[in-house]
Design a protein around this motif. Structure first.
Motif: not given
Length: 93
Positions: A5-9, A14-21
């Protein structure tokens, strides 16, 4: 989970992280579906099994009953089916 959760916050915008998730979510659903289908193929062997499985599925999805109750009901239905089947075989002897 807290570390994730801390990492994701930190990467929330970030568009790339959101897309990957989003991709991970889709693959997770596909893996669960494949596992469910494989399990159904190996476990459901007759019409009774199909009826019980579909009934449990519909009760969980449409009526939103707890899966524990669906499992308990399915176990009771299986027990009663075996009981009636055993009585039928005893009566024919």
């Amino acid at each position: 989970i807290l570390l994730i959760l801390v990492f994701l916050m930190k990467f929330q915008g970030n568009v790339y992280i959101t897309g990957a998730l989003e991709g991970i979510k889709v693959v997770s659903v596909a893996l669960i579906l494949v596992t469910a289908l494989q399990l159904a193929r190996s476990m459901v062997k007759n019409v009774f099994g199909v009826v019980v499985a579909l009934t449990a599925f519909l009760l969980i999805v449409l009526l939103e009953i707890n899966a524990v109750w669906a499992i308990a009901g399915s176990a009771a239905a299986g027990f009663l089916a075996c009981l009636f089947q055993a009585r039928g075989k005893r009566g024919k002897k």
